[in-house]
Design a protein around this motif. Structure first.
Motif, PDB file in Angstrom:
ATOM      1  N   SER A  85       0.737  -1.024   0.096  1.00 54.61           N
ATOM      2  CA  SER A  85       0.022  -0.008  -0.105  1.00 54.61           C
ATOM      3  C   SER A  85       1.102   1.167   0.003  1.00 54.61           C
ATOM      4  O   SER A  85       2.003   1.201   0.234  1.00 54.61           O
ATOM      5  N   ASN A  86       0.347   2.285  -0.116  1.00 53.09           N
ATOM      6  CA  ASN A  86       0.931   3.692  -0.085  1.00 53.09           C
ATOM      7  C   ASN A  86       0.924   4.302   1.173  1.00 53.09           C
ATOM      8  O   ASN A  86       1.250   5.567   1.299  1.00 53.09           O
ATOM      9  N   ASN A  87       0.381   3.588   2.255  1.00 50.35           N
ATOM     10  CA  ASN A  87       0.340   4.059   3.653  1.00 50.35           C
ATOM     11  C   ASN A  87       1.571   4.125   4.208  1.00 50.35           C
ATOM     12  O   ASN A  87       2.608   3.406   4.114  1.00 50.35           O
ATOM     13  N   SER A 148     -11.022  -6.059  -9.134  1.00 53.07           N
ATOM     14  CA  SER A 148     -12.102  -6.146  -8.114  1.00 53.07           C
ATOM     15  C   SER A 148     -11.611  -5.386  -6.977  1.00 53.07           C
ATOM     16  O   SER A 148     -12.533  -4.845  -6.079  1.00 53.07           O
ATOM     17  N   TYR A 149     -10.351  -5.043  -6.658  1.00 48.29           N
ATOM     18  CA  TYR A 149      -9.821  -4.365  -5.705  1.00 48.29           C
ATOM     19  C   TYR A 149      -8.461  -3.706  -6.002  1.00 48.29           C
ATOM     20  O   TYR A 149      -7.377  -4.536  -6.772  1.00 48.29           O
ATOM     21  N   THR A 150      -8.076  -2.500  -5.851  1.00 46.82           N
ATOM     22  CA  THR A 150      -6.815  -1.947  -6.061  1.00 46.82           C
ATOM     23  C   THR A 150      -6.638  -0.694  -4.877  1.00 46.82           C
ATOM     24  O   THR A 150      -7.789   0.092  -5.084  1.00 46.82           O
ATOM     25  N   ASN A 151      -5.525  -0.398  -4.783  1.00 47.90           N
ATOM     26  CA  ASN A 151      -5.065   0.790  -4.011  1.00 47.90           C
ATOM     27  C   ASN A 151      -3.961   1.368  -4.553  1.00 47.90           C
ATOM     28  O   ASN A 151      -3.359   2.170  -3.655  1.00 47.90           O
ATOM     29  N   ASP A 152      -3.834   1.009  -5.789  1.00 47.76           N
ATOM     30  CA  ASP A 152      -2.852   1.564  -6.746  1.00 47.76           C
ATOM     31  C   ASP A 152      -1.390   0.938  -6.257  1.00 47.76           C
ATOM     32  O   ASP A 152      -0.551   1.071  -7.037  1.00 47.76           O
ATOM     33  N   CYS A 174       2.437  -3.696  -7.903  1.00 51.61           N
ATOM     34  CA  CYS A 174       2.798  -2.788  -8.919  1.00 51.61           C
ATOM     35  C   CYS A 174       3.990  -2.768  -9.515  1.00 51.61           C
ATOM     36  O   CYS A 174       4.859  -3.483  -8.944  1.00 51.61           O
ATOM     37  N   ASP A 175       4.350  -2.111 -10.631  1.00 54.20           N
ATOM     38  CA  ASP A 175       5.388  -2.172 -11.445  1.00 54.20           C
ATOM     39  C   ASP A 175       6.637  -2.446 -10.732  1.00 54.20           C
ATOM     40  O   ASP A 175       7.533  -2.983 -10.680  1.00 54.20           O
ATOM     41  N   GLU A 176       6.740  -1.127  -9.785  1.00 60.74           N
ATOM     42  CA  GLU A 176       8.012  -0.935  -8.998  1.00 60.74           C
ATOM     43  C   GLU A 176       8.488  -2.095  -8.108  1.00 60.74           C
ATOM     44  O   GLU A 176       9.798  -2.108  -7.616  1.00 60.74           O
ATOM     45  N   TYR A 177       7.608  -3.162  -7.751  1.00 58.33           N
ATOM     46  CA  TYR A 177       7.803  -3.972  -6.791  1.00 58.33           C
ATOM     47  C   TYR A 177       7.638  -5.575  -7.594  1.00 58.33           C
ATOM     48  O   TYR A 177       7.960  -6.756  -6.950  1.00 58.33           O
ATOM     49  N   LYS A 178       7.183  -5.714  -8.790  1.00 54.47           N
ATOM     50  CA  LYS A 178       7.175  -6.816  -9.511  1.00 54.47           C
ATOM     51  C   LYS A 178       8.309  -7.616  -9.418  1.00 54.47           C
ATOM     52  O   LYS A 178       8.661  -9.021  -9.475  1.00 54.47           O
TER      53      LYS A 178
END
Length: 519
Positions: A85-87, A148-152, A174-178
């Motif tokens: 998450s971006n938290n 069905s769900y995303t927090n980006d 997300c792409d930066e952690y694939k």
């Protein structure tokens, strides 16, 4: 090259430091047994090299280690580094992690939930937002088709029919952690290939217990692509060192990411050599094609002006991509990744309208546009006009440079405005943006920082030199010699003498200075 480009590049030195630091703490002889092996034999040797470790008790001890492995500074505050998450949850100490879970990147239900060494292995444990953790459940990794769900950062949904081993739902980072997750999965399915992996049909989408490679072909092919497209970051290197400090073993696929290709990929029959990795296979490196994409040699020194409307998009012009909020330019190659930031920042002048750039880094990506249907293909060169290839956004939503402009994913729509330039590749596969948290230019489906195109419009004129339009061009009463002739948009023309030029306005560079002439 014209003296207008005077930035000193630190890229080579920085890359050398990074390369040395990547394996600086590896004990002598740690990987010696891998030498000359490939395929299943190499996989077994990797396991033997890294399997022995100190088991960290799950729970409080895990958070104590996380406090060193998975925190970072954001806005002057120490927070947990959450890859789900971006938290930004404050981390004043290891006991402060409200709303977060210890997440197993490889779901522990895949081996029945037994609290074995795999259950406690820090290499695949991370602090995670509890909601994202619950939403991703124990789904396999995959490419989401219907969200069905995303927090980006965490994306959950159904994959494209017929993909992902038939899994009804998948989780996509997300792409930066694939790449991060790919290298963790390679580690887990190597080190723990002999535990009791579940045979339940709702668990074993990514693996096959009867195979010595363990991972299913669709799974390792996707993970190999993710690892290639998202190379090892400094975050991973630093974390690997810290985990080794506590757990006393390393993730070999971070120290030597090319190992995966020698086990599951195109080099599975090619012996791995500790000092023999040189990058992509000969002939596949898009940076080796010396053919310029446009006539001419070095890009002349000049001003690059912000592109603010579609009228500024032309096939004959040159462009660069800039993150205007950070004064950073996009590179054609840096750290083995074409879309990382340059080794230096451009000189950006916001006092004029539209904004202009006078100097750019030596490793800036110089772009040329070609119409392709309703969109554009984007050709990439360096400042000397050496062609590197074409931008392509893959189905994994990752930007690459390819040699064939006709392949799927090379067409983009470009929508300039006074604030930013939207460069969106087809089929919703991603928009070119700048990632502030993990500094780089990449394609994202989530919201990152905007970019803007800048176009080379004119050659920079020397102060004090006559720039009035001259009918003849040369001074007949002086020993004036032509050094270079450029058109009004800064492109060097083929003519070597003024008498050879067709009618038009040109920039004449001589031993006396620089000026405009009209023919």
């Amino acid at each position: 090259m014209n003296s207008g480009f005077t930035f000193k590049s630190l890229a080579a030195a920085l890359l050398t430091i990074v390369a040395l630091s990547a394996t600086a703490a590896v004990p002598s002889g740690y990987y010696d047994q891998l030498e000359g092996l490939s395929g299943v034999s190499l996989k077994k040797a990797v396991k033997n090299a890294a399997k022995s470790h100190t088991v960290i008790e799950y729970g409080t001890s895990t958070w104590q280690v996380f406090f060193e492995t998975d925190t970072r500074m954001v806005g002057g505050q120490k927070v947990w580094w959450d890859m789900y998450s971006n938290n930004n949850v404050a981390a004043p100490n290891y006991n402060s992690h409200s709303g977060m879970n210890i997440e197993h990147s490889v779901a522990n239900s895949w081996w029945g939930g037994t609290k074995n060494e795999a259950y406690k292995d820090i290499h695949h444990l991370n602090p995670s937002d509890s909601e994202a953790n619950n939403r991703k459940s124990n789904f396999p990794l995959g490419i989401v088709s219907s969200v069905s769900y995303t927090n980006d950062v965490t994306i959950v949904g159904k994959p494209k029919s017929g993909t992902c081993g038939g899994a009804p739902n998948v989780y996509e980072p997300c792409d930066e952690y694939k790449g991060d997750f790919a290298r963790v999965f390679f580690y887990m399915f190597t080190i723990y290939d002999d535990i009791q992996w579940s045979t339940l049909s709702d668990r074993n989408f990514m693996y096959n217990k009867s195979s010595d490679l363990l991972l299913q072909p669709w799974a390792y092919e996707m993970l190999l692509e993710w690892s290639k497209n998202d190379p090892v970051s400094q975050k991973e290197r630093d974390r690997n060192e810290m985990v080794y400090k506590h757990q006393k073993n390393r993730n070999p696929f971070i120290d030597y990411p090319e190992l995966a290709d020698h086990i599951w990929g195109s080099k599975k029959n090619t012996p791995f050599h500790m000092d023999g990795y040189t990058g992509p296979d000969p002939g596949t490196d898009p940076g080796t094609d010396p053919t310029p994409d446009k006539p001419g040699n070095d890009v002349p020194a000049g001003y690059w002006y912000a592109v603010t409307s579609s009228a500024d998009l032309n096939e004959d012009d040159r462009y660069i991509v800039v993150a205007p909020d950070f004064n950073l330019a996009m590179s054609y190659e840096s750290g083995g990744k074409f879309q990382q930031v340059c080794g230096a920042s451009p000189t950006l002048d916001n006092s004029v309208s539209p904004a202009r750039i006078s100097d750019v880094p030596k490793d800036v990506a110089v772009l040329s546009l070609t119409r392709s249907g309703a969109g554009w293909t984007i050709s990439v060169s360096d400042l000397s006009g050496n062609h590197k290839g074409y931008f392509c956004c893959t189905t994994a939503k990752t930007l690459q440079i390819v040699s064939d402009p006709s392949v799927d994913g090379t067409t983009a729509s470009i929508s300039p405005s006074s604030a930013s330039t939207k460069i969106e590749f087809k089929s919703g596969s991603g928009t070119l943006q700048y990632n502030e948290a993990a500094p780089r230019f990449l394609t994202y489906t989530s919201s990152q920082k905007p970019v803007m195109l800048y176009r080379l419009e004119e050659v920079k004129e020397n102060p004090g030199v006559d720039t009035g339009i001259d009918a003849t061009g040369l001074d007949e009463n002086a020993d004036e010699v032509v050094v270079g002739i450029f058109d009004i948009q800064g492109r060097k023309v083929a003519a070597e003498a003024v008498s050879e030029l067709p009618r038009g306005i040109y920039i004449l560079v001589t031993n006396f200075g620089t000026r405009k002439i009209a023919i």
